[in-house]
Design a protein around this motif. Structure first.
Motif, short mmCIF file in Angstrom:
data_model
loop_
_atom_site.label_atom_id
_atom_site.label_comp_id
_atom_site.label_asym_id
_atom_site.label_seq_id
_atom_site.Cartn_x
_atom_site.Cartn_y
_atom_site.Cartn_z
N ARG A 174 0.83 -1.21 0.00
CA ARG A 174 0.00 0.00 0.00
C ARG A 174 0.87 1.26 0.00
O ARG A 174 0.53 2.25 -0.66
CB ARG A 174 -0.92 0.02 1.21
N LEU A 175 1.94 1.23 0.73
CA LEU A 175 2.81 2.40 0.81
C LEU A 175 3.43 2.70 -0.55
O LEU A 175 3.53 3.87 -0.95
CB LEU A 175 3.89 2.18 1.86
N PHE A 176 3.87 1.65 -1.25
CA PHE A 176 4.43 1.85 -2.59
C PHE A 176 3.40 2.51 -3.51
O PHE A 176 3.69 3.47 -4.22
CB PHE A 176 4.87 0.52 -3.18
N LEU A 177 2.17 1.99 -3.49
CA LEU A 177 1.13 2.54 -4.35
C LEU A 177 0.78 3.97 -3.95
O LEU A 177 0.49 4.81 -4.81
CB LEU A 177 -0.13 1.66 -4.28
N ALA A 178 0.81 4.24 -2.66
CA ALA A 178 0.47 5.58 -2.18
C ALA A 178 1.46 6.63 -2.69
O ALA A 178 1.10 7.81 -2.82
CB ALA A 178 0.43 5.60 -0.66
N GLY A 179 2.69 6.23 -2.99
CA GLY A 179 3.69 7.19 -3.44
C GLY A 179 3.66 7.49 -4.92
O GLY A 179 4.32 8.43 -5.38
N VAL A 180 2.86 6.72 -5.70
CA VAL A 180 2.89 6.88 -7.16
C VAL A 180 2.33 8.23 -7.59
O VAL A 180 3.02 9.03 -8.25
CB VAL A 180 2.11 5.73 -7.84
N ILE A 181 1.08 8.52 -7.26
CA ILE A 181 0.44 9.76 -7.72
C ILE A 181 1.11 10.99 -7.10
O ILE A 181 1.41 11.96 -7.83
CB ILE A 181 -1.06 9.73 -7.44
N PRO A 182 1.38 11.02 -5.78
CA PRO A 182 2.12 12.18 -5.25
C PRO A 182 3.50 12.36 -5.88
O PRO A 182 3.95 13.49 -6.07
CB PRO A 182 2.23 11.86 -3.75
N GLY A 183 4.16 11.23 -6.22
CA GLY A 183 5.45 11.34 -6.88
C GLY A 183 5.33 11.98 -8.25
O GLY A 183 6.11 12.86 -8.61
N LEU A 184 4.33 11.55 -9.02
CA LEU A 184 4.08 12.16 -10.33
C LEU A 184 3.65 13.61 -10.19
O LEU A 184 4.01 14.46 -11.02
CB LEU A 184 3.02 11.37 -11.08
N LEU A 185 2.90 13.90 -9.13
CA LEU A 185 2.50 15.29 -8.86
C LEU A 185 3.72 16.17 -8.64
O LEU A 185 3.81 17.28 -9.18
CB LEU A 185 1.57 15.34 -7.65
N LEU A 186 4.66 15.68 -7.85
CA LEU A 186 5.88 16.45 -7.58
C LEU A 186 6.69 16.65 -8.86
O LEU A 186 7.23 17.74 -9.10
CB LEU A 186 6.74 15.74 -6.53
N VAL A 187 6.79 15.59 -9.67
CA VAL A 187 7.51 15.72 -10.94
C VAL A 187 6.86 16.81 -11.79
O VAL A 187 7.54 17.66 -12.37
CB VAL A 187 7.53 14.39 -11.71
N GLY A 188 5.53 16.80 -11.85
CA GLY A 188 4.82 17.82 -12.62
C GLY A 188 5.04 19.22 -12.08
O GLY A 188 5.25 20.17 -12.86
N LEU A 189 5.02 19.37 -10.76
CA LEU A 189 5.24 20.69 -10.17
C LEU A 189 6.68 21.17 -10.42
O LEU A 189 6.91 22.35 -10.71
CB LEU A 189 4.96 20.64 -8.66
N PHE A 190 7.64 20.25 -10.31
CA PHE A 190 9.03 20.60 -10.58
C PHE A 190 9.20 21.07 -12.03
O PHE A 190 9.86 22.07 -12.30
CB PHE A 190 9.95 19.40 -10.33
#
Length: 438
Positions: A174-190
Motif C-alpha cells: 500500500r505504501l508503494f502505491l500511495a507514493g505513485v500519484i504524489p510522486g508524479l505530482l511532484l515531478v509535474g510541479l518541478f
C-alpha cells in the motif's frame, strides 16, 4: 519524575549526543542505555541485545539490501547517462525539453536506484554541464538536479517506505502505491516551475534544443528500456499476487546485475566487488539504525514517555489540522539534521498513535512524512543533495545551489497542501488496487 519532563530531557540528550559526531545508531544506543541504567538499573541492559536483534528478526527487512543492490548495480554503470540522453533526444523539441529531460531522468533513475545522492551524481554529471552550455542559469541547472534527486524516496520502490512500513507495521504494498500519484505530482510541479523560471529568464532559445533523427532516438532505447521493464515487472509481481516485496526485490536485484553485466559489460570482478561492498555497507548502516531505533523505542515506552506524550496530545483542545501542522513543523526541522531513515524510525512509533487518534490515515501520513524528508535533503545545514551537486560542479557556489533549490521546496510544500486538501491523491490508488482498508 514526570514522564513529559523526562521526555524533554531525553530529547535534549539525544540532540546533544547526535551533534557530538557519533553515528545515528550508536548515538541512539548510548542515549537508550544511559537512561535505562539511571532509571531502571543495570539489569535493564540484559534485555537490550534481545530487543536489538528481535527488531531485525523481520522477513520484510530482506527487501532493503536487495533493493539497495538493485540501485547500486544501476548506479555503477552508464545507465544514468543513457537515460538522460534518451530523454534528451526524445524531448529536445519540446519547449524546455532539456530541463524536462533532466527532471524526468532524475525521477526514473531515482525510482530504479532509490538513492538521492546517486541520482544527483549520475544525472548531474551529464545534465548540469549541458544545461550550462545551453545558457540555462546556474541556479536552474543545479537546483533542478538537486530537487529531482529527492524523488527516489517517494516513487516506488522506495527503501524509505519499506522502513516506515516496518516501523509502523503498515502494508509495504500500500505504501508503494500511495507514493505513485504524489510522486508524479511532484515531478509535474518541478517541471512547471522549471519551465516558468526558464521562460522568465527571457531567453527563448533555451526552450528548444537541437533536433535528432528518428534513428538516433530509437538506437538509444535498448540501453534503457530493460531497466524500466524491471521496475514494471517488480511492481506487477508484487501487486499481481505473484511474490512478496522481499521476493520481488531479490529478483529485481538479480536482473539488474545481469543487465549491468550484459549491456554495460560489468564483468570485472573488481567492479562487481565494489557494487556488493557498497551495497553491504549501506544495508548494514540502515539495519544498524533499525535495531538501535528499536532499543530507543523500548526505552521511551519503558519510561512511559511515549504513552504520556500521546495522552497529553490527546487532551489538547486543538483542531486536528493545527495538530498536523505542528507535526509537519517537527518533521521538517528533524529532516534538516537527520537522514530520513533515522527520523522515521525515531518519530513514527510516537507519531502514529497521535495521527490515528486524530483521524488521519497512516498511509496518507507516510506520504506527508516522506515529502518532509525530501525537503530536508535540499535544505541546510545538512542538505546532502546540495553538497553532492557542489562536488559535481565546484565552480557553482553552494549559495547558488541553495537559491536554485528553494523554489522546489515551495513545490513540495504546495504538494503537502494539496495532499491535505485532497487526501485521495495518496489513498485512491492503494484502495483501488488492494481494496479499502477497514
Amino acid at each position: 519524575m514526570d514522564p513529559l519532563l523526562l521526555g524533554l530531557i531525553v530529547a535534549i540528550a539525544t540532540i546533544v549526543v547526535l551533534f557530538s559526531g557519533v553515528s545515528v545508531a550508536l548515538g541512539l544506543l548510548i542515549v537508550s542505555g544511559g537512561f535505562l541504567i539511571v532509571f531502571d538499573g543495570m539489569r535493564s541492559l540484559e534485555l537490550l541485545p534481545e530487543i536489538f536483534f528481535g527488531k531485525l528478526n523481520n522477513f520484510a527487512l530482506l527487501s532493503i539490501p536487495m533493493f539497495i543492490i538493485m540501485g547500486a548495480s544501476i548506479a555503477s554503470t552508464r545507465a544514468g547517462a543513457d537515460l538522460y540522453e534518451a530523454l534528451e533526444r526524445w524531448l529536445t523539441r519540446v519547449p524546455g525539453g532539456l530541463v524536462i529531460s533532466n527532471l524526468g531522468a532524475c525521477a526514473l533513475f531515482s525510482a530504479m536506484s532509490g538513492s538521492s545522492p546517486a541520482t544527483c551524481a549520475a544525472i548531474g554529471k551529464m545534465g548540469i554541464p549541458e544545461m550550462r552550455k545551453r545558457g540555462y542559469p546556474d541556479a536552474v541547472a543545479a537546483g533542478s538536479i538537486a530537487a529531482g534527486g529527492t524523488l527516489g524516496i517517494l516513487i516506488p520502490p522506495s527503501v524509505t517506505m519499506i522502513v516506515y512500513g516496518i516501523a509502523t507495521e503498515t502494508s509495504i504494498g500500500r505504501l508503494f502505491l500511495a507514493g505513485v500519484i504524489p510522486g508524479l505530482l511532484l515531478v509535474g510541479l518541478f517541471m512547471a516551475w522549471s519551465l516558468y523560471s526558464t521562460w522568465r529568464s527571457g531567453d527563448m532559445n533555451l526552450l528548444t534544443g537541437r533536433s535528432y533523427s528518428w534513428r538516433e532516438r530509437i538506437e538509444i532505447l535498448p540501453r534503457v528500456l530493460p531497466f524500466l521493464f524491471i521496475i514494471l515487472g517488480v511492481l506487477y509481481a508484487m501487486y499481481g499476487g505473484i511474490a512478496t516485496p522481499s521476493e520481488t526485490a531479490a529478483v529485481g536485484a538479480l536482473l539488474c546485475l545481469v543487465i549491468a553485466m550484459v549491456i554495460y559489460k560489468l564483468w570485472s570482478p573488481v567492479a562487481l566487488w565494489v557494487v556488493l561492498r557498497d551495497s553491504t555497507r549501506e544495508s548494514v548502516m540502515i539495519l544498524f539504525i533499525i535495531g538501535a531505533a528499536g532499543v530507543f523505542s523500548y526505552m521511551l515506552s519503558s519510561l512511559f514517555i511515549t504513552q504520556s506524550i500521546a495522552e497529553w496530545i490527546g487532551t489538547l483542545d486543538v483542531n486536528r489540522w493545527v495538530l498536523m501542522g505542528a507535526v509537519n513543523v517537527f518533521l521538517l526541522v528533524a529532516g534538516f539534521f537527520l537522514p530520513p531513515v533515522a527520523v522515521i524510525l525515531m518519530a513514527a512509533p510516537i507519531l502514529l498513535p497521535i495521527i490515528t487518534t486524530a483521524g488521519f490515515d497512516p498511509i496518507w501520513f507516510a506520504v506527508i512524512l516522506t515529502i518532509n524528508m525530501e525537503i530536508g535533503l535540499i535544505s541546510p545545514p545538512v542538505g546532502l543533495n546540495l553538497y553532492v551537486i557542489n562536488s559535481i560542479a565546484p565552480d557553482i557556489k553552494l549559495k547558488t545551489i541553495l537559491v536554485g533549490s528553494l523554489p522546489y521546496v515551495g513545490c513540495m510544500v504546495l504538494a503537502i497542501v494539496l495532499l491535505c486538501l485532497f487526501p485521495g491523491l495518496a489513498t485512491w490508488l492503494p484502495d483501488l488496487v488492494m481494496g479499502t482498508m477497514r
